[in-house]
Design a protein around this motif. Structure first.
Motif, mmCIF file in Angstrom:
data_model
loop_
_atom_site.group_PDB
_atom_site.id
_atom_site.type_symbol
_atom_site.label_atom_id
_atom_site.label_comp_id
_atom_site.label_asym_id
_atom_site.label_seq_id
_atom_site.Cartn_x
_atom_site.Cartn_y
_atom_site.Cartn_z
ATOM 1 N N HIS A 293 0.819 -1.215 0.000
ATOM 2 C CA HIS A 293 0.000 0.000 0.000
ATOM 3 C C HIS A 293 0.853 1.266 0.000
ATOM 4 O O HIS A 293 0.384 2.338 -0.405
ATOM 5 C CB HIS A 293 -0.948 0.015 1.201
ATOM 6 N N ASP A 294 2.089 1.152 0.493
ATOM 7 C CA ASP A 294 2.972 2.310 0.557
ATOM 8 C C ASP A 294 3.714 2.554 -0.759
ATOM 9 O O ASP A 294 4.390 3.578 -0.904
ATOM 10 C CB ASP A 294 3.997 2.140 1.687
ATOM 11 N N ARG A 295 3.597 1.619 -1.680
ATOM 12 C CA ARG A 295 4.243 1.789 -2.991
ATOM 13 C C ARG A 295 3.318 2.562 -3.933
ATOM 14 O O ARG A 295 2.103 2.427 -3.850
ATOM 15 C CB ARG A 295 4.550 0.432 -3.619
ATOM 16 N N PRO A 296 3.889 3.330 -4.845
ATOM 17 C CA PRO A 296 3.054 4.017 -5.836
ATOM 18 C C PRO A 296 2.534 3.028 -6.873
ATOM 19 O O PRO A 296 3.036 1.913 -6.991
ATOM 20 C CB PRO A 296 4.025 5.019 -6.477
ATOM 21 N N THR A 297 1.504 3.417 -7.607
ATOM 22 C CA THR A 297 1.079 2.639 -8.771
ATOM 23 C C THR A 297 2.029 2.975 -9.911
ATOM 24 O O THR A 297 2.787 3.952 -9.844
ATOM 25 C CB THR A 297 -0.351 3.007 -9.193
#
Length: 339
Positions: A293-297
């Motif tokens: 969830h902390d990673r960007p798309t």
């Protein structure tokens, strides 16, 4: 005015090129000159150079044993064959004849990205590296968002990024990934694959999160750090096992010194980190955050790559960066390391 027969034939040939052609195994034997020129070998099989009529050069990947039946294979590759994007390698054709399976791709004359980023001399300018990174991101984002079905690659790494004559990057081997409906967040365990050093934590244990497109984002983050530093992520090879975990070195350079490019990019001698090198490092660290969830798309990654470095914030330290890389023994069963 009458359309000439030649024009009609040309039109029909062009129509055929829009989708993958089904070849007999005997056709592949002829195309490759009895599989005379091997381009490479990996976990899925061997790749040979071939020439189609009209002097069209192709790469023929002869697959090993497959679990899916012939009808499933044909259905999947015909779907993948309709995918067209400038940063995705095009599937020209395929073969499914009894237990013989093969995929025919457009040929990429410049080879794979790994030989350029891990060479002793800097192959490209930082502007070119940023351009290549942006192209790769657009290709992955297309696989995630631009198709009728979401395609999760699961094996993003420099070896699977090919370059055309103009050094335009193209994501390869995506045709070996499974197709999933975009609303299906659960991916079966038997879909797992990848290469040690690039595998997201949730691919090893569900306690880290759900396997999703963010797993590809993690692998892309490692790729960005390798592009910036010109060196492989520790833990992938025995000779690097005694070194500090590479992303940790990058993070320390960015947060503690803000300079000292020599620690990150061994091929560079200038004292200050180039702003594009810094940019690739910061984006890479965002991508390898422990929690998916902390990673960007990938679309957010594209925005970051297209923007300036001044607007980028250094993310929290990735969980694993304080330790050695994940032990390869934990990954043995689900990894396949291409040589």
């Amino acid at each position: 005015m009458r359309i000439t027969t030649d024009a009609v034939e040309k039109f029909l040939r062009m129509q055929l090129m829009l989708g993958p052609t089904r070849y007999a195994y005997s056709d592949l034997t002829a195309i490759t000159g009895h599989f005379g020129e091997k381009l490479g070998e990996g976990g899925y099989g061997s790749v040979y150079k071939g020439v189609l009529p009209g002097n069209v050069h192709v790469a023929v990947k002869v697959l090993g044993k497959s679990n899916c039946n012939g009808e499933e294979f044909i259905s999947e590759v015909s779907t993948i064959g309709r995918i067209h994007h400038v940063n995705v390698v095009r599937l020209v054709g395929f073969c499914s004849e009894e237990m013989r399976r093969a995929l025919v791709y457009e040929y990429m004359p410049r080879g794979s990205l790994d030989k350029y980023i891990f060479s002793s001399e800097r192959s490209f300018s930082w502007d070119k590296f940023n351009e290549i990174a942006l192209g790769i991101a657009k290709g992955i984002n297309y696989l995630h968002q631009g198709c009728d079905m979401q395609i999760l690659h699961f094996d993003i790494k420099p070896h699977n990024i090919l370059l055309d004559n103009n050094f335009v990057p193209k994501v390869a081997d995506f045709g070996l990934a499974k197709l999933y409906p975009r609303d299906n967040s659960f991916v079966p365990l038997n879909a797992l694959r990848g290469t040690v050093g690039y595998i997201a934590p949730e691919m090893i244990s569900r306690s880290f999160g759900v396997i999703s497109s963010k797993s590809d984002v993690y692998s892309f983050g490692v790729l960005l750090l390798e592009m910036a530093g010109g060196r492989r992520n520790s833990g992938m090879h025995e000779e690097s096992s005694n070194q500090d975990y590479y992303p940790s070195l990058v993070y320390d350079q960015l947060t503690e010194q803000q300079l000292g490019v020599g620690e990150i990019s061994s091929a560079t001698t200038v004292s200050d980190m180039h702003e594009l090198e810094r940019k690739l490092c910061i984006i890479g660290l965002h991508c390898i955050q422990m929690n998916p969830h902390d990673r960007p798309t990938m679309s957010e990654v594209i925005e970051m790559l297209e923007g300036g470095v001044d607007s980028l914030q250094i993310p929290p330290r990735p969980f694993f960066s304080a330790h050695k890389a994940m032990p390869s023994s934990e990954l043995t069963e689900i990894s396949e390391v291409d040589k």
